[in-house]
Structure formats: C-alpha cells, structure tokens
Scaffold this motif. Structure first.
Motif, mmCIF file in Angstrom:
data_model
loop_
_atom_site.group_PDB
_atom_site.id
_atom_site.type_symbol
_atom_site.label_atom_id
_atom_site.label_comp_id
_atom_site.label_asym_id
_atom_site.label_seq_id
_atom_site.Cartn_x
_atom_site.Cartn_y
_atom_site.Cartn_z
ATOM 1 N N MET A 19 33.989 32.441 48.701
ATOM 2 C CA MET A 19 33.021 33.055 47.778
ATOM 3 C C MET A 19 32.135 34.044 48.541
ATOM 4 N N GLU A 20 31.580 33.579 49.648
ATOM 5 C CA GLU A 20 30.617 34.422 50.386
ATOM 6 C C GLU A 20 31.270 35.666 50.977
ATOM 7 N N GLN A 21 32.444 35.484 51.560
ATOM 8 C CA GLN A 21 33.101 36.623 52.194
ATOM 9 C C GLN A 21 33.580 37.632 51.144
ATOM 10 N N SER A 22 34.075 37.133 50.024
ATOM 11 C CA SER A 22 34.547 38.056 48.981
ATOM 12 C C SER A 22 33.371 38.830 48.391
ATOM 13 N N TYR A 23 32.230 38.173 48.296
ATOM 14 C CA TYR A 23 31.023 38.843 47.781
ATOM 15 C C TYR A 23 30.625 39.989 48.718
ATOM 16 N N LYS A 24 30.618 39.678 50.033
ATOM 17 C CA LYS A 24 30.265 40.710 51.023
ATOM 18 C C LYS A 24 31.265 41.869 50.996
ATOM 19 N N MET A 68 50.009 36.498 47.065
ATOM 20 C CA MET A 68 49.381 36.237 45.760
ATOM 21 C C MET A 68 49.592 37.407 44.818
ATOM 22 N N ARG A 69 49.987 37.091 43.625
ATOM 23 C CA ARG A 69 50.097 38.125 42.601
ATOM 24 C C ARG A 69 48.687 38.367 42.068
ATOM 25 N N ILE A 70 48.099 39.448 42.493
ATOM 26 C CA ILE A 70 46.756 39.813 42.037
ATOM 27 C C ILE A 70 46.644 41.333 42.102
ATOM 28 N N ALA A 71 46.165 41.907 41.016
ATOM 29 C CA ALA A 71 46.161 43.368 40.907
ATOM 30 C C ALA A 71 44.756 43.923 41.081
ATOM 31 N N GLY A 72 44.667 45.227 41.111
ATOM 32 C CA GLY A 72 43.408 45.946 41.006
ATOM 33 C C GLY A 72 42.447 45.715 42.143
ATOM 34 N N MET A 73 41.166 45.841 41.841
ATOM 35 C CA MET A 73 40.144 45.761 42.865
ATOM 36 C C MET A 73 39.997 44.339 43.406
ATOM 37 N N GLY A 74 40.281 43.336 42.552
ATOM 38 C CA GLY A 74 40.292 41.953 43.021
ATOM 39 C C GLY A 74 41.316 41.790 44.138
ATOM 40 N N GLY A 75 42.466 42.427 43.974
ATOM 41 C CA GLY A 75 43.508 42.393 44.999
ATOM 42 C C GLY A 75 43.050 43.051 46.290
ATOM 43 N N GLN A 76 42.346 44.179 46.166
ATOM 44 C CA GLN A 76 41.839 44.876 47.357
ATOM 45 C C GLN A 76 40.863 43.998 48.138
ATOM 46 N N ILE A 77 40.035 43.271 47.395
ATOM 47 C CA ILE A 77 39.043 42.405 48.046
ATOM 48 C C ILE A 77 39.723 41.186 48.670
ATOM 49 N N MET A 78 40.649 40.584 47.948
ATOM 50 C CA MET A 78 41.354 39.426 48.491
ATOM 51 C C MET A 78 42.167 39.818 49.732
ATOM 52 N N PHE A 94 37.005 54.008 36.972
ATOM 53 C CA PHE A 94 37.498 53.336 35.761
ATOM 54 C C PHE A 94 37.090 51.862 35.723
ATOM 55 N N MET A 95 36.805 51.304 36.888
ATOM 56 C CA MET A 95 36.461 49.888 36.989
ATOM 57 C C MET A 95 35.267 49.474 36.134
ATOM 58 N N PHE A 96 34.263 50.357 36.074
ATOM 59 C CA PHE A 96 32.993 49.937 35.470
ATOM 60 C C PHE A 96 33.092 49.536 34.003
ATOM 61 N N GLU A 97 33.985 50.179 33.273
ATOM 62 C CA GLU A 97 34.065 49.830 31.857
ATOM 63 C C GLU A 97 34.637 48.436 31.641
ATOM 64 N N THR A 98 35.539 48.017 32.514
ATOM 65 C CA THR A 98 36.175 46.701 32.356
ATOM 66 C C THR A 98 35.298 45.592 32.917
ATOM 67 N N SER A 99 35.031 45.673 34.207
ATOM 68 C CA SER A 99 34.372 44.587 34.921
ATOM 69 C C SER A 99 34.348 44.964 36.393
ATOM 70 N N VAL A 100 33.327 44.529 37.079
ATOM 71 C CA VAL A 100 33.230 44.790 38.509
ATOM 72 C C VAL A 100 33.302 43.435 39.216
ATOM 73 N N PRO A 101 34.182 43.269 40.208
ATOM 74 C CA PRO A 101 34.228 41.986 40.918
ATOM 75 C C PRO A 101 32.825 41.561 41.389
ATOM 76 N N PHE A 149 26.033 30.943 38.791
ATOM 77 C CA PHE A 149 25.263 30.212 39.809
ATOM 78 C C PHE A 149 25.331 30.946 41.139
ATOM 79 N N PHE A 150 26.555 31.301 41.520
ATOM 80 C CA PHE A 150 26.754 31.884 42.840
ATOM 81 C C PHE A 150 26.091 33.260 42.949
ATOM 82 N N VAL A 151 26.292 34.083 41.946
ATOM 83 C CA VAL A 151 25.679 35.422 41.971
ATOM 84 C C VAL A 151 24.160 35.286 42.022
ATOM 85 N N ASN A 152 23.663 34.342 41.268
ATOM 86 C CA ASN A 152 22.234 34.075 41.232
ATOM 87 C C ASN A 152 21.701 33.688 42.618
ATOM 88 N N GLN A 153 22.427 32.826 43.294
ATOM 89 C CA GLN A 153 22.030 32.418 44.653
ATOM 90 C C GLN A 153 22.058 33.598 45.614
#
Lengths: 362, 362
Positions: A305-310, A175-185, A107-114, B353-357
C-alpha cells in the motif's frame, strides 16, 4: 390509476400527429443514434448503464430520440470507441477514458486516478470543482463531448494464486493488469501482462499467469477465478471508483435540439448514480457467495500500500513535469482532493469508521 | 457549430406549430405545476436542488412542462408540505420525510436513519434493495408519490458552548435538535428544544440554549454560530446522509403523460446526485473558513457514540414491535444494511482509511 385514459389520449394525439406530422417532426425530430458500448453484455451492470440511458432518452422524448446500443465488438471494439466517436463512425459510445491513456495520460482523470478520490469526492470535483470543464476542454481536441455516465465504486485488488505477505512476493509476479495501475505495480516488481478476458482463466490454471485484476465481486464471480486463484486482495487502489462516460461526437452533439441535449444529460446523470447503486447492491451479494466458495479475502500488505502510494504520486509529478495538459488538470484535481480529504476526515469517515467497528464486534 | 441552423429550424417549426397547435398540444401538453420547497432560499443547496429539477424539466420538455418553485412559507410552511401535497393544494413539494415522523416513524427510512446507512448504501437499498418500493407502498396512504431528489451527506453533530468530554456533560444540556436524533439524545440526558432558525443565535448567546444541531458547515456557517458556541462536534450520527424527496400528489402523477414522468424521474435522480456533490464541494470550503474563524472541531466522545448507537437500535426494536408498517420497512433496511456493511469493509473503506492516514501524515 388513469393508465387507460392516458393511453387513449396518446392514441388520439398520435392520430392527430399523423395529420400534422411536419410540425411535430420539426419540434421533436425523429433522431436515431448508435451507441457502441466498450463492454460485452456479460458485464451486465456497465453494459446495462448504456441501455439505461437509451431507454430513458426514448421514454423521455416519447420515442422520438432513439439510441440503439451495441455491445463491444458489434460495431467497434472497446479500444476503438474513441476513434469511432471522434470520426463520426458512430454518434456516441459508452466507454472508459482510462482505455486511452496511451494517447495521453490526461485521459486518466475522467475515469479514476490510482490512490485518488473516492466516488463522492470525484463527483464533487467533476461537477462543482471544475473537473468536468477541464476534461471537456481537453477532449475538444478529440472532437468528443464527454458526459459522466456510470460508476463502479472502489474495485478489488485482484486474484492471486499465492498469498502476498510483503512487497517481496510481488517481484516477478506475472499479473494481468492494465493502464496506470499496471505502471505503478510494475514499479513494485510486478510484470504486467496483456490478455483478453477469455484467455485469463486457462493462463491462471496453467500457472503462466500468477494474478489478475479485473473488476469487483459481481463481475469477477462470473469468470470463475476462485477455482484457480483463491486469494482475493483489496482494495483495488488503482480504481477507487471508475467512471465510464458517454462520448458524443461533437458535431452530433451540436446538432441536437436543446431539449434533447437536456434529456440526454439528465439520463446520463441518472445512469451515473444508478450504476454505482446497483454495483453496491450486487457486489454485496457476490462477495458473500464467493466467501462461501472458499475465497480467501486479504488486504494488501502495508508495504505494498505504502510503496504504491509513493510511486503513484511520483508518477503524477513526472507526468505533470513533461505534459502541460496533464499538469493543468492535475493541479485542479490535486488541490481539490486535498480539501476533500480534510472534509471527509471530519463528518463522513468517522461515521463510517464507527459503524464499521460496531458491526465488526457483533 | 450548427447553432444558427438549429435555431432557424426551430423558428420554422414554431411557425408551423402555430398552424397545427391542437396536435402539438396533445402530444406535448402545456403543464404548469407549483412546487413548495420545505427550505428557505438561504439554504441555497437544498432550495437549489428543487430549482435544478424545475429547470431541467422545463429544458427537457422544450418549456412545455413548467414547475414553479416556492420557498418555505410562500405557499405553505415546511411542515405543511405533506398535507398540501396529499390534498392537492399543490402538485408537488420538495421536502424531507423525517419532518413527518410524528405522523408515523416509518417516514424516517426515506430520509435517513440515525447510525444507519451512508449515502451510497442508502441509494443501493432504495434503488436495488427494494427500499423505494417499500417507501412508495407506505406513502400510498398519504396519496403521495415520492421521488428521491437530493442528499446532504453526513452532517455535523452541532455547536456546543462547552466542551463535551463524556456522556456526563450531556446531562440536562438544552439542545436544539429535532426528530429521531432528538429522541436518542434525550436518552443520553439531553433536553431537546424546539426553536425556529431565527431564534437559535440569540438563545445560544444568552445561554438559554447550550447547543444546536442544524446541518453541515456550508449551511451552518451562514448562521454565525461560531461566535457564540465554538465547539463544533462530529459526526452528526442522526443524519449519516439526509435525502430530501419530491413529493408528488398521486392524482397529478397519474395524469402526467408517460414521457413527462420519465423526464421528471430523471431530473430528480440528477438532483439527488448533484445535491450531495455540491455539498461535498461547499462543505470542504466552509470548514476551512470556520477553522480560520476559531471553531474548535471535536469528535463526540467514545461513550456518547456507543451509547447513542445502543439507544438507536433499541428504539428501532421497540418501534418495530409496536408498528407493523415500521417493521416491514425496518426488516428490509436492516438486512440490506448488514450485507452492505460487510461489503464496504472490504473494498471501499480500506481505500478511504489508507488515503486518509497518508494525507494526515503530511
């Protein structure tokens, strides 16, 4: 301006139509739908996008096709919009697919992907990269025909009571954060919390909550977080652009006359574009006011930023390995994203980068 | 799927409608318009956006409101679209305001301003910053009701036979570049040339032309410039996003029933969004192919970027000082741009910027 002439003509037509009503009723049947929005009226831009669709549909069909919009909770709550549309309790809902990743992460893809695509890239994938076809194929199992119908743009990273100088400062942070962003955080040490919107402020004030992610400046400002959590982080990498959709019950969609379908699709496409344009105007005003109220704007530290991206892409790899539906959409999304990023590095971003630098110098 | 049931119902309705035709004709009158596109069919995305509008309008009105699309030159040429719409030779045209800056530079704002706003910022200004109202007020003098109806995104800076290492290399360079971008490049030493599309390739091959600005990779690729001018520069700072519009003759607009107006506006908003989504997909494919054909991608040198930026805003200052109409729109545009740039520096660009990098590192 021939407004009176038009109205007079319409009056005559209406009188004639009364006589000939069976024919008119067949060609342009009177249809009444209910739309349950996943948003309260206070989130005026998202709730308003649903209203914009209803108004345009009514105007474009001479009021023959009317959709009444209900705020979250009036018929069903935000998280019941999918079920209620699926089982036909309501004809349609204005909602966000990412609410339903508990049913299936696809379902994530239609909204946005972290850390995914930005608004332009997402739209290109949806409409000219096969994304919407894949999403609709996936949604058939839920008896729903989804139509992209809104957009927030990149959101903010949320409000923090204390400054975050490195990833270490996230450890144990509530932190109050839901969804896949919460899983990553969570992978970064954050302890995600689930709180209703009304409970966030007092929890932040008391310190039983350390941080909250909500939306962007325009929506966040109304909740007054600046008074209890002054550090406002960016970017909200879990939502580089969140796209709400109109979920239409498949049976109701199939019953709709072809020209009403065309009207509804055009109205949703319009709302999709206007919603982000409105946010882009409103957020620019709100961020100025917030800075005036003492908000401390901070970019997330580099290691966050870097760790959340990974962690984000590691998670997608795991999901793709265990979920064939997810993999099918992810493969399309991923290949399209690669080529979009390459193109945006050439014309679009160097334009933005340079203007941004020039403006920063003044 | 109740398709047969719907069709059966429509059949009955059609039979009944024959009997009751006067009433139906009044409510949903049959209207036939001609749209003259400023583009040839070979520019499939821009020409196609006009067709998309016509198809959607027909589908949404059960084929009662039909707009026939003509390519550039079939009725009038690209540069005659304004006059022909103004005097009612055609009901509407799909065209680009910046073609008409010779009549008044104020026409520039609807299309794009060199070093101006990007697509999102432009849309926000148009729809939620008062831009479209100002543009429509200005266009009243031309008897035209403009509706935003397309978007290219940031274009490329054009094809050069020789590498440009600094502003010095632009001196005396014969470049096919039109409009305000040409005026600004002229300040940098370029000698702007006017050539029809078909004459560009042989002139580049012979060396009577040194450079050409046209559009983006998808459109440029078809003209085969890579064979005679390998250096492909970016960004096309004169068009950070060009927005074509549907120009509607004011009298014809006023005569339109309210629900047809609603349909036409929604169809144009949809085309506006879909056009740039399509370009974003197509350009990403085309740039890959072009690189495979040996194109040398180059960013404009820093001094070219900086000097063109200075010259652009100097020019706007001069135009505002001598043209009250220009000043009125410029003041709104300029203030809105400032606040948009501030907001985009916070959430949107740091994400990009970050995604681009990260992508660049792989």
């Amino acid at each position: 301006m021939d407004r009176r002439k038009v109205l007079k003509g319409a009056g005559l037509a209406a009188a004639a139509a009364t006589v000939a009503s069976p024919a008119v009723a067949q060609t342009n049947p009177e249809i009444r739908w209910r739309m349950s929005s996943a948003y309260p009226k206070s989130l005026d831009t998202l709730y308003g996008a649903g209203e914009m669709i209803a108004k345009r549909v009514a105007a474009a069909t001479d009021n023959k096709f009317q959709i009444q919009v209900f705020a979250a909770g009036e018929i069903v709550g935000a998280l019941q919009t999918l079920d209620a549309t699926q089982n036909g309790t309501i004809e349609c809902s204005y909602t966000l697919s990412s609410f339903f990743i508990g049913k299936d992460p696809t379902f994530m893809f239609e909204t946005s992907v972290p850390w995914g695509m930005n608004v332009r890239q997402h739209n290109a994938w949806m409409h000219y990269g096969g994304g919407l076809d894949l999403v609709r194929e996936f949604m058939k199992d839920y008896n729903v025909y989804p139509i992209p119908a809104g957009q927030t743009g990149a959101q903010m990273g949320g409000w923090f009571r204390k400054e975050i100088k490195s990833i270490e400062d996230l450890k144990g942070l509530k932190m109050r954060i839901a969804g896949m962003g919460g899983q990553i955080m969570q992978k970064l040490g954050v302890v995600p919390q689930v709180l209703a919107a009304g409970d966030i402020y007092p929890a932040l004030e008391r310190g039983t909550l350390d941080a909250v992610e909500f939306s962007g400046p325009h929506d966040d400002e109304k909740l007054g977080f600046v008074k209890v959590a002054q550090y406002y982080y960016y970017p909200g990498f879990w939502e580089g652009g969140a796209q709400p959709s109109l979920y239409v019950n498949m049976g109701k969609w199939n019953e709709l006359p072809a020209h009403y379908k065309a009207v509804l699709e055009a109205a949703c496409a319009e709302a999709n574009a206007m919603c982000v344009a409105k946010y882009d105007a409103q957020n620019a005003d709100a961020i100025r006011r917030l800075v005036g109220q003492g908000v401390q704007l901070r970019p997330f530290p580099r290691d966050v930023m870097e760790q959340s991206y990974k962690e984000a892409f590691k998670l997608y790899g795991e999901l793709a390995a265990s979920n064939a539906k997810f993999k099918k959409v992810f493969d399309s999304w991923s290949a399209f994203r690669e080529k979009e990023l390459t193109w945006f590095r050439i014309a679009e971003l160097p334009f933005d980068f340079f203007v941004n630098q020039q403006q920063g110098q003044r």
